[in-house]
Design a protein around this motif. Structure first.
Motif, short mmCIF file in Angstrom:
data_model
loop_
_atom_site.label_atom_id
_atom_site.label_comp_id
_atom_site.label_asym_id
_atom_site.label_seq_id
_atom_site.Cartn_x
_atom_site.Cartn_y
_atom_site.Cartn_z
N ARG A 141 0.85 -1.16 -0.02
CA ARG A 141 0.17 -0.03 0.09
C ARG A 141 0.78 1.33 -0.01
NH1 ARG A 141 -5.28 -0.92 2.31
NH2 ARG A 141 -6.23 -2.24 0.88
N GLU A 142 1.88 1.24 0.74
CA GLU A 142 2.75 2.43 0.84
C GLU A 142 3.67 2.57 -0.40
OE1 GLU A 142 6.34 1.94 3.73
OE2 GLU A 142 4.71 0.42 4.39
N GLY A 143 4.17 1.55 -1.14
CA GLY A 143 4.99 1.57 -2.26
C GLY A 143 6.45 2.04 -1.70
N PHE A 144 7.27 2.72 -2.80
CA PHE A 144 8.42 2.89 -2.41
C PHE A 144 8.91 4.02 -2.82
CE2 PHE A 144 7.72 -1.72 -2.71
CZ PHE A 144 8.44 -1.92 -1.81
N TRP A 145 10.06 4.98 -2.35
CA TRP A 145 10.32 6.28 -2.96
C TRP A 145 12.06 6.42 -2.44
CZ3 TRP A 145 9.94 11.28 -0.31
CH2 TRP A 145 10.35 12.39 -0.70
N ARG A 146 12.90 6.46 -3.06
CA ARG A 146 14.18 6.77 -3.06
C ARG A 146 14.79 5.46 -2.08
NH1 ARG A 146 14.01 13.13 -1.12
NH2 ARG A 146 14.03 14.04 -3.24
N GLN A 147 14.42 4.30 -2.54
CA GLN A 147 14.80 3.30 -1.79
C GLN A 147 15.22 2.05 -2.97
OE1 GLN A 147 11.00 2.72 0.09
NE2 GLN A 147 11.67 3.13 2.17
N SER A 148 15.99 1.12 -2.22
CA SER A 148 16.21 -0.03 -3.20
C SER A 148 15.60 -1.27 -2.52
CB SER A 148 17.74 -0.17 -3.12
OG SER A 148 18.36 1.06 -3.87
N LEU A 149 15.32 -2.29 -3.44
CA LEU A 149 14.47 -3.19 -3.10
C LEU A 149 15.02 -4.43 -3.18
CD1 LEU A 149 11.63 -4.73 -2.09
CD2 LEU A 149 10.84 -4.37 -4.45
N ARG A 150 15.59 -5.36 -2.48
CA ARG A 150 16.31 -6.56 -3.00
C ARG A 150 15.52 -7.82 -2.62
NH1 ARG A 150 22.63 -6.96 -1.73
NH2 ARG A 150 22.42 -5.50 -3.49
N GLN A 151 15.39 -8.67 -3.49
CA GLN A 151 14.56 -9.94 -3.58
C GLN A 151 15.24 -11.18 -3.81
OE1 GLN A 151 10.02 -8.81 -4.27
NE2 GLN A 151 11.33 -7.33 -5.72
N THR A 152 15.03 -12.46 -3.20
CA THR A 152 15.67 -13.38 -3.62
C THR A 152 14.95 -14.49 -3.99
OG1 THR A 152 17.59 -13.08 -2.01
CG2 THR A 152 17.27 -15.39 -2.56
N VAL A 153 15.07 -15.40 -4.93
CA VAL A 153 14.31 -16.40 -5.67
C VAL A 153 15.05 -17.57 -5.99
CG1 VAL A 153 12.69 -14.48 -6.58
CG2 VAL A 153 14.44 -15.78 -8.03
N ARG A 154 14.38 -18.64 -5.83
CA ARG A 154 15.07 -19.97 -6.17
C ARG A 154 14.59 -20.30 -7.91
NH1 ARG A 154 14.06 -25.72 -5.58
NH2 ARG A 154 15.99 -26.86 -5.06
N LEU A 155 15.51 -20.70 -8.51
CA LEU A 155 15.56 -20.91 -10.02
C LEU A 155 15.61 -22.33 -10.15
CD1 LEU A 155 18.32 -18.45 -11.57
CD2 LEU A 155 15.84 -18.06 -11.03
N THR A 156 14.28 -22.87 -11.11
CA THR A 156 14.23 -24.22 -11.41
C THR A 156 14.83 -24.66 -12.89
OG1 THR A 156 11.88 -23.89 -12.10
CG2 THR A 156 12.14 -24.25 -9.76
N ALA A 157 15.33 -23.70 -13.38
CA ALA A 157 16.02 -24.16 -14.51
C ALA A 157 17.16 -23.08 -14.67
CB ALA A 157 15.46 -23.64 -15.87
N GLY A 158 18.45 -23.58 -15.34
CA GLY A 158 19.78 -23.21 -15.27
C GLY A 158 19.84 -22.45 -16.63
N GLY A 159 21.18 -21.85 -16.80
CA GLY A 159 21.22 -21.44 -18.19
C GLY A 159 22.54 -20.29 -18.01
N HIS A 160 23.09 -19.66 -19.12
CA HIS A 160 24.02 -18.74 -19.09
C HIS A 160 23.74 -17.33 -19.24
CE1 HIS A 160 27.16 -22.18 -19.48
NE2 HIS A 160 26.23 -22.50 -20.69
N ARG A 161 22.38 -17.05 -19.54
CA ARG A 161 21.79 -15.82 -19.83
C ARG A 161 20.34 -15.76 -18.82
NH1 ARG A 161 21.38 -13.37 -25.14
NH2 ARG A 161 20.32 -15.10 -25.70
N LEU A 162 20.05 -14.63 -18.39
CA LEU A 162 18.71 -14.64 -17.69
C LEU A 162 18.16 -13.23 -17.88
CD1 LEU A 162 19.16 -12.90 -14.69
CD2 LEU A 162 20.13 -14.97 -14.38
N ARG A 163 16.90 -13.25 -17.75
CA ARG A 163 15.97 -11.92 -17.79
C ARG A 163 15.07 -12.03 -16.89
NH1 ARG A 163 13.55 -12.61 -24.12
NH2 ARG A 163 11.67 -14.28 -23.33
#
Length: 376
Positions: free
Chosen positions: A23-45
């Motif tokens: 609800r508050e959102g973000f302003w002048r901040q950095s947001l860091r999030q971690t996820v677990r991948l289920t497929a590998g590779g050499h490039r990602l997006r």
């Protein structure tokens, strides 16, 4: 060819049952999030979602890196993301944006950290309420912060991030469409023990988690996302590399009418078996039109939970009979029988019960993954 290696289904900003920053959102901040991948590779997006934003979302900068621990990332692994060649980007209101590919070798099962610098006011944030993983927030531009020490606030939701894709070239992904059980409620936070994680480990295939806590098959709600028959196109069919859909839905449609503890979903309609069957048939038609094989999963036992009652008992038995015997799915995973207590089949086995008689624990999620793997 890119393959979806991780997903989270976007939701409307809300306070919900999980404290969050949507609800508050973000302003002048950095947001860091971690996820677990289920497929590998050499490039990602990465795919960024602004589905519920009423104005463009401005991204000042973004990076990806291999996760170390907590908010820390591996030194030397940080890669700056670009969008059509530029560091910054705008995600249109009610839309999404996919980054340019970034050169970073990753493996299936590896954890990836995505950092967004949000210099301009975002307004309320499209998010995923129940991540069962910690996100971090810090003041200013912290894209190059490898220690994570500047991230001084945390949340258990994901914001704006809806998918990570790799150049694995896989076309055998499995998408799981469901509610809180698919989302991972009851699993150990930050341990990646949802049944989607266990299924990826068991099969070696990319697995997309399209669960939303509280989600319904037939109706929208303020906290629990758009109805599944509507969001399938966005949350499954819109992602590359999927070949199979597993559906585990209907328990909330049945159970919310039995409890007075869901203030955002009132009045909760009393749903009959025929309505649920019609909803499942709509999903089957949509999925097959998208070229997917479709697996039906029986509803888990719910006896003794706040969703239990005379009508819920009747309808859950009837819908599970149809899923097992109706002959309309390409395959059936009978999760109900795998997780039921032999002494009382209407209840979860105590060894698999998170404690609310509704959601599995880590051990129960592992059993679910085994049962589904056997029919893929």
């Amino acid at each position: 060819m890119f393959t979806t290696a991780w997903t989270a289904s976007p939701q409307l900003p809300s306070e919900g049952f999980t404290p969050n920053w949507s609800r508050e959102g973000f302003w002048r901040q950095s947001l860091r999030q971690t996820v677990r991948l289920t497929a590998g590779g050499h490039r990602l997006r990465v795919r960024l979602a602004n589905d519920y934003g009423t104005s463009p979302l401005r991204i000042a900068g973004a990076t990806v890196a291999r996760t170390a621990s907590g908010a820390a990332v591996e030194p030397g692994s940080v890669r700056r993301l670009t969008f059509e060649g530029g560091d910054g980007a705008e995600v249109p209101a009610r839309g999404h944006l996919v980054s340019d590919p970034s050169e970073l070798a990753v493996a299936a099962g590896e954890r990836l950290t995505v950092t967004l610098h949000l210099a301009a006011v975002t307004g309320p944030a499209t998010f995923h309420a129940q991540a069962f993983a910690t996100a971090y927030r810090g003041a200013g531009d912290r894209l190059a912060d490898v220690t994570g020490e500047g991230f001084d606030a945390s949340s258990e939701s994901w914001y704006f991030l809806s998918a990570v894709e790799t150049d694995a070239g896989r076309r055998d992904g499995v998408a799981l469409l469901g509610d809180s059980t698919t989302d991972g409620f009851g699993s150990t936070p930050d341990a990646d023990r949802r049944w989607s994680d266990a299924l990826a480990d068991r099969t070696g295939r990319p697995v997309l988690n399209a669960g939303i806590g509280g989600n319904l098959l037939l109706n929208d709600s303020a906290w629990y996302g758009e109805k599944a028959v509507h969001r399938l196109a966005r949350d499954v069919l819109g992602h590359p590399g999927v070949s199979t859909l597993v559906v585990l839905l209907g328990l909330n449609d049945i159970g919310f009418s039995e409890t007075d503890e869901q203030p955002t979903y009132r009045p909760a309609p009393v749903v009959e078996t025929a309505e649920l069957i019609d909803g499942h048939r709509r999903l089957i038609r949509q999925a097959r039109a998208g070229g997917l094989r479709v697996v039906g999963a029986t509803l888990l036992p719910l006896g003794g939970s706040d969703h239990w009652g005379e009508h819920a008992a009747k309808v859950s038995h009837e819908i599970n009979t149809w899923i097992r015997d109706g002959g309309e799915w390409d395959a059936v995973a009978d999760l109900n029988r795998h997780l039921a207590d032999a002494a009382d089949p209407d209840r979860l086995h105590p060894a698999y019960d998170f404690g609310d008689h509704l959601h599995p624990n880590d051990a129960g999620y592992a059993v679910m993954a085994e049962a589904v793997a056997d029919v893929l």
